[in-house]
Design a protein around this motif. Structure first.
Motif, PDB file in Angstrom:
ATOM      1  N   GLU A 222     -65.091 -15.608  -6.548  1.00  0.00           N
ATOM      2  CA  GLU A 222     -65.913 -14.406  -6.706  1.00  0.00           C
ATOM      3  C   GLU A 222     -65.164 -13.140  -6.323  1.00  0.00           C
ATOM      4  OE1 GLU A 222     -67.411 -16.551  -2.891  1.00  0.00           O
ATOM      5  OE2 GLU A 222     -66.777 -17.092  -4.936  1.00  0.00           O
ATOM      6  N   VAL A 223     -64.201 -13.260  -5.417  1.00  0.00           N
ATOM      7  CA  VAL A 223     -63.377 -12.108  -5.042  1.00  0.00           C
ATOM      8  C   VAL A 223     -62.504 -11.667  -6.220  1.00  0.00           C
ATOM      9  CG1 VAL A 223     -61.488 -11.353  -3.561  1.00  0.00           C
ATOM     10  CG2 VAL A 223     -63.378 -12.653  -2.576  1.00  0.00           C
ATOM     11  N   ILE A 224     -61.970 -12.637  -6.944  1.00  0.00           N
ATOM     12  CA  ILE A 224     -61.123 -12.331  -8.097  1.00  0.00           C
ATOM     13  C   ILE A 224     -61.951 -11.731  -9.233  1.00  0.00           C
ATOM     14  CG2 ILE A 224     -59.617 -13.334  -9.858  1.00  0.00           C
ATOM     15  CD1 ILE A 224     -58.712 -15.371  -7.752  1.00  0.00           C
ATOM     16  N   PHE A 225     -63.110 -12.328  -9.512  1.00  0.00           N
ATOM     17  CA  PHE A 225     -63.973 -11.781 -10.561  1.00  0.00           C
ATOM     18  C   PHE A 225     -64.408 -10.358 -10.228  1.00  0.00           C
ATOM     19  CE2 PHE A 225     -65.090 -16.417 -11.375  1.00  0.00           C
ATOM     20  CZ  PHE A 225     -64.372 -16.483 -12.562  1.00  0.00           C
ATOM     21  N   ASP A 226     -64.754 -10.123  -8.959  1.00  0.00           N
ATOM     22  CA  ASP A 226     -65.181  -8.783  -8.563  1.00  0.00           C
ATOM     23  C   ASP A 226     -64.036  -7.776  -8.644  1.00  0.00           C
ATOM     24  OD1 ASP A 226     -67.799  -9.464  -8.154  1.00  0.00           O
ATOM     25  OD2 ASP A 226     -67.618  -9.761  -5.984  1.00  0.00           O
ATOM     26  N   ALA A 227     -62.822  -8.232  -8.426  1.00  0.00           N
ATOM     27  CA  ALA A 227     -61.669  -7.340  -8.553  1.00  0.00           C
ATOM     28  C   ALA A 227     -61.566  -6.819  -9.983  1.00  0.00           C
ATOM     29  CB  ALA A 227     -60.383  -8.064  -8.147  1.00  0.00           C
ATOM     30  N   VAL A 228     -61.832  -7.697 -10.964  1.00  0.00           N
ATOM     31  CA  VAL A 228     -61.832  -7.261 -12.362  1.00  0.00           C
ATOM     32  C   VAL A 228     -62.926  -6.220 -12.565  1.00  0.00           C
ATOM     33  CG1 VAL A 228     -62.131  -7.964 -14.760  1.00  0.00           C
ATOM     34  CG2 VAL A 228     -60.925  -9.472 -13.172  1.00  0.00           C
ATOM     35  N   ARG A 229     -64.121  -6.521 -12.094  1.00  0.00           N
ATOM     36  CA  ARG A 229     -65.256  -5.613 -12.295  1.00  0.00           C
ATOM     37  C   ARG A 229     -65.041  -4.268 -11.597  1.00  0.00           C
ATOM     38  NH1 ARG A 229     -68.136 -10.677 -10.882  1.00  0.00           N
ATOM     39  NH2 ARG A 229     -68.890 -11.614 -12.826  1.00  0.00           N
ATOM     40  N   ASN A 230     -64.378  -4.301 -10.443  1.00  0.00           N
ATOM     41  CA  ASN A 230     -64.180  -3.077  -9.664  1.00  0.00           C
ATOM     42  C   ASN A 230     -62.927  -2.301 -10.052  1.00  0.00           C
ATOM     43  OD1 ASN A 230     -66.467  -3.774  -8.193  1.00  0.00           O
ATOM     44  ND2 ASN A 230     -65.296  -4.865  -6.627  1.00  0.00           N
ATOM     45  N   GLY A 231     -62.163  -2.834 -11.000  1.00  0.00           N
ATOM     46  CA  GLY A 231     -60.953  -2.147 -11.441  1.00  0.00           C
ATOM     47  C   GLY A 231     -59.775  -2.309 -10.506  1.00  0.00           C
ATOM     48  N   THR A 232     -59.824  -3.292  -9.607  1.00  0.00           N
ATOM     49  CA  THR A 232     -58.720  -3.508  -8.663  1.00  0.00           C
ATOM     50  C   THR A 232     -57.887  -4.745  -8.995  1.00  0.00           C
ATOM     51  OG1 THR A 232     -60.210  -4.702  -7.150  1.00  0.00           O
ATOM     52  CG2 THR A 232     -59.927  -2.321  -6.804  1.00  0.00           C
ATOM     53  N   TRP A 233     -58.139  -5.315 -10.173  1.00  0.00           N
ATOM     54  CA  TRP A 233     -57.329  -6.467 -10.629  1.00  0.00           C
ATOM     55  C   TRP A 233     -56.042  -5.912 -11.242  1.00  0.00           C
ATOM     56  CZ3 TRP A 233     -56.368 -11.142  -9.619  1.00  0.00           C
ATOM     57  CH2 TRP A 233     -55.862 -12.052 -10.539  1.00  0.00           C
ATOM     58  N   THR A 234     -55.044  -5.711 -10.392  1.00  0.00           N
ATOM     59  CA  THR A 234     -53.808  -5.021 -10.751  1.00  0.00           C
ATOM     60  C   THR A 234     -52.610  -5.950 -10.646  1.00  0.00           C
ATOM     61  OG1 THR A 234     -53.452  -4.317  -8.468  1.00  0.00           O
ATOM     62  CG2 THR A 234     -54.752  -2.841  -9.884  1.00  0.00           C
ATOM     63  N   TYR A 235     -51.468  -5.465 -11.102  1.00  0.00           N
ATOM     64  CA  TYR A 235     -50.231  -6.234 -11.002  1.00  0.00           C
ATOM     65  C   TYR A 235     -50.013  -6.715  -9.570  1.00  0.00           C
ATOM     66  CZ  TYR A 235     -48.685  -4.222 -15.545  1.00  0.00           C
ATOM     67  OH  TYR A 235     -48.559  -3.850 -16.854  1.00  0.00           O
ATOM     68  N   ASP A 236     -50.065  -5.776  -8.644  1.00  0.00           N
ATOM     69  CA  ASP A 236     -49.752  -6.096  -7.248  1.00  0.00           C
ATOM     70  C   ASP A 236     -50.731  -7.105  -6.660  1.00  0.00           C
ATOM     71  OD1 ASP A 236     -47.576  -4.415  -7.296  1.00  0.00           O
ATOM     72  OD2 ASP A 236     -48.613  -2.721  -6.366  1.00  0.00           O
ATOM     73  N   TYR A 237     -52.020  -6.949  -6.974  1.00  0.00           N
ATOM     74  CA  TYR A 237     -53.022  -7.852  -6.408  1.00  0.00           C
ATOM     75  C   TYR A 237     -52.856  -9.260  -6.970  1.00  0.00           C
ATOM     76  CZ  TYR A 237     -57.528  -9.275  -4.426  1.00  0.00           C
ATOM     77  OH  TYR A 237     -58.517  -9.894  -3.704  1.00  0.00           O
ATOM     78  N   PHE A 238     -52.592  -9.354  -8.258  1.00  0.00           N
ATOM     79  CA  PHE A 238     -52.348 -10.656  -8.874  1.00  0.00           C
ATOM     80  C   PHE A 238     -51.161 -11.347  -8.212  1.00  0.00           C
ATOM     81  CE2 PHE A 238     -49.634 -12.891 -11.991  1.00  0.00           C
ATOM     82  CZ  PHE A 238     -50.442 -13.996 -12.244  1.00  0.00           C
TER      83      PHE A 238
END
Length: 492
Positions: A222-238
């Protein structure tokens, strides 16, 4: 060695020139011109009158006089698609048989879904050159149909002649609008799609992740899915999550075969990460009407640097040149077996014989986005669209039957349900893909020809992933090659 496309293009040009002198008329199939000329074989109404514009005739009046409709639709076994083929054994096949029987009775025609005729460039080229009809419609990949379209071998589906013939191109209940509009090249629509339960285009590349592994590393799904929704699913986070998932219990370095090790990434995104920072390696210049190589764009450089980072230094992703050199299928298998946190997969990998074998649950997310964009993307690598060739002068009859079929089978919501099923019912995966990435989906123009595919995937992407070249070296080396191929394909 001479490029086979250019040789065939020269042959076609000579023949078309000869025909133009003989007919003393303009070539209405030039992709850079628009023609309202209608030279189709007339459709006959039930009272015997002829018309080449069935849109003005009611359905009950249309009589196709036993017309034999042929749609070439090869089997794509990897995706498990019914591919529109009727049969008397499977549930979908029986349903299609009933659908086709109803249409045949209504319009006095026959319908054949041919799964054996060729659909590659070489198979279709003689029809484009000689003008002898091949089929009513042909389902083929963009690496085949784009060169043919640019050579005048296809009918633009949004041309006035096709619309006058009654093709209900813009009706979402007849043609899937997302995938159909995606075939727009140089301002014209060349292909159609009827995705639903009977036929569906394979989803483009994305990252699948093992829910157990990421949670053990401190990153629940759920943290990963929310990162997409919140716009924080970035190169560095991945990359942060992928590195946190790496496990080397023996302390002897990650190995292949894997043993007890856990890799951060089993497999890259097949080069599709290159589109994730607001631009791509190939761009279309509206001002000049030309496709251009874009490798030196600073935004693209960052995307290519991310591609290199995905590979790591032999300590993050199972590399191509590691140990016994696992192939792409071998590296996907590492993910299926629960020995890697992430893997770049596409629609054809989400089925019973691939992800269906996994013991662990998995999630699916778009590629992370680069620092210069606020959008996630999906690059439709294999856009298997159906085309109508210029050699089909019966296109008015073709339009009648395609409209009738599309009305029965096209269903985008049913398509999404199939995707949900292939994701094991993970609604979060469907949500982040369809609501956050799918609005920005596009056709992979880097597969505009088989030669371009070789340049991009087998050379450029490979050199970046394996660090055979630095990003700067790769950009300098391949810019000219890509531009030369673009100029040839698009006759620039």
């Amino acid at each position: 060695m001479k490029n086979k496309f250019r040789v065939m293009a020269m042959i076609l040009a000579v023949l078309m020139l000869a025909m133009s002198f003989a007919a003393c008329q303009n070539n209405e199939n030039d992709p850079d011109t628009t023609s309202a000329t209608n030279n189709s074989t007339p459709v006959t109404s039930s009272n015997g009158d002829s018309t080449s514009t069935p849109a003005t005739t009611t359905d009950d009046e249309i009589n196709l006089d036993g017309y034999a409709f042929v749609w070439v639709k090869p089997t794509h076994s990897a995706t498990g698609r019914a591919n529109m083929a009727p049969d008397n054994e499977t549930e979908l096949g029986i349903q299609l048989t009933d659908i086709y029987n109803e249409i045949e009775d209504r319009y006095n025609c026959t319908i054949e879904i041919n799964q054996t005729m060729g659909t590659d460039f070489e198979a279709l080229m003689p029809s484009a050159v000689g003008g002898v009809k091949y089929a009513d419609a042909v389902c083929t990949r963009q690496s085949n149909w784009i060169p043919l379209a640019m050579m005048g071998g296809l009918r633009a589906l949004d041309s006035q002649e096709m619309l006058d013939a009654g093709l209900d191109l813009y009706n979402e209940n007849v043609f899937n609008q997302i995938y159909t509009q995606m075939t727009n090249v140089k301002g014209k629509i060349w292909g159609f799609d009827m995705s639903g339960i009977y036929d569906n285009i394979a989803m483009g590349h994305c990252y699948a992740f093992n829910k157990r592994i990421v949670e053990n590393a401190g990153y629940p799904a759920e943290v990963i899915f929310d990162a997409v929704r919140n716009g924080t699913w970035t190169y560095d986070y991945f990359l942060e999550i992928a590195r946190a998932c790496v496990s080397d219990p023996a302390g002897d370095g990650l190995t292949y075969p894997v043993g007890d090790d856990i890799w951060g990434i089993a497999l890259d995104g097949d080069g599709n990460e290159i589109w994730t920072n607001g631009t791509g390696p190939i761009v279309y210049d509206e001002a000049t009407g030309k496709y251009l190589s874009n490798l030196t764009d600073p935004q693209l450089i960052k995307a290519m640097e991310f591609m290199a980072a995905v590979n790591g230094e032999g300590d993050l992703m199972v590399p191509e040149a590691h140990g016994s050199i696992p192939q792409r299928g071998d590296r996907r298998q590492i993910f299926y077996e629960g020995k890697a946190a992430f893997a770049g997969l596409y629609g054809g990998n989400f089925n019973d014989s691939n992800t269906g074998l996994m013991e662990d649950d998995f999630g699916v997310v778009p590629f992370p986005k680069g620092p210069d964009t606020d959008k996630y993307i999906i690059n439709m690598v294999d856009l298997d669209s159906s085309i109508i060739m210029t050699s089909n002068t019966d296109y008015a009859k073709t339009a009648v039957i395609l409209n009738a079929i599309g009305e029965k089978v096209t269903d985008f919501e049913a398509y999404k349900e199939l995707v949900l099923e292939s994701f094991r019912g993970c609604e979060d995966s469907v949500d982040v893909l369809f609501n956050y990435a799918f609005p920005n989906a596009f056709m992979n123009i880097a597969k505009c020809s088989s030669e371009m595919h070789e340049i991009m995937r087998k050379q450029l992407y490979s050199d970046i992933y394996t660090k055979n070249m630095s990003v700067a070296q790769a950009a300098e080396t391949y810019t000219g090659k890509i531009q030369a191929e673009l100029d040839g394909i698009f006759r620039q």
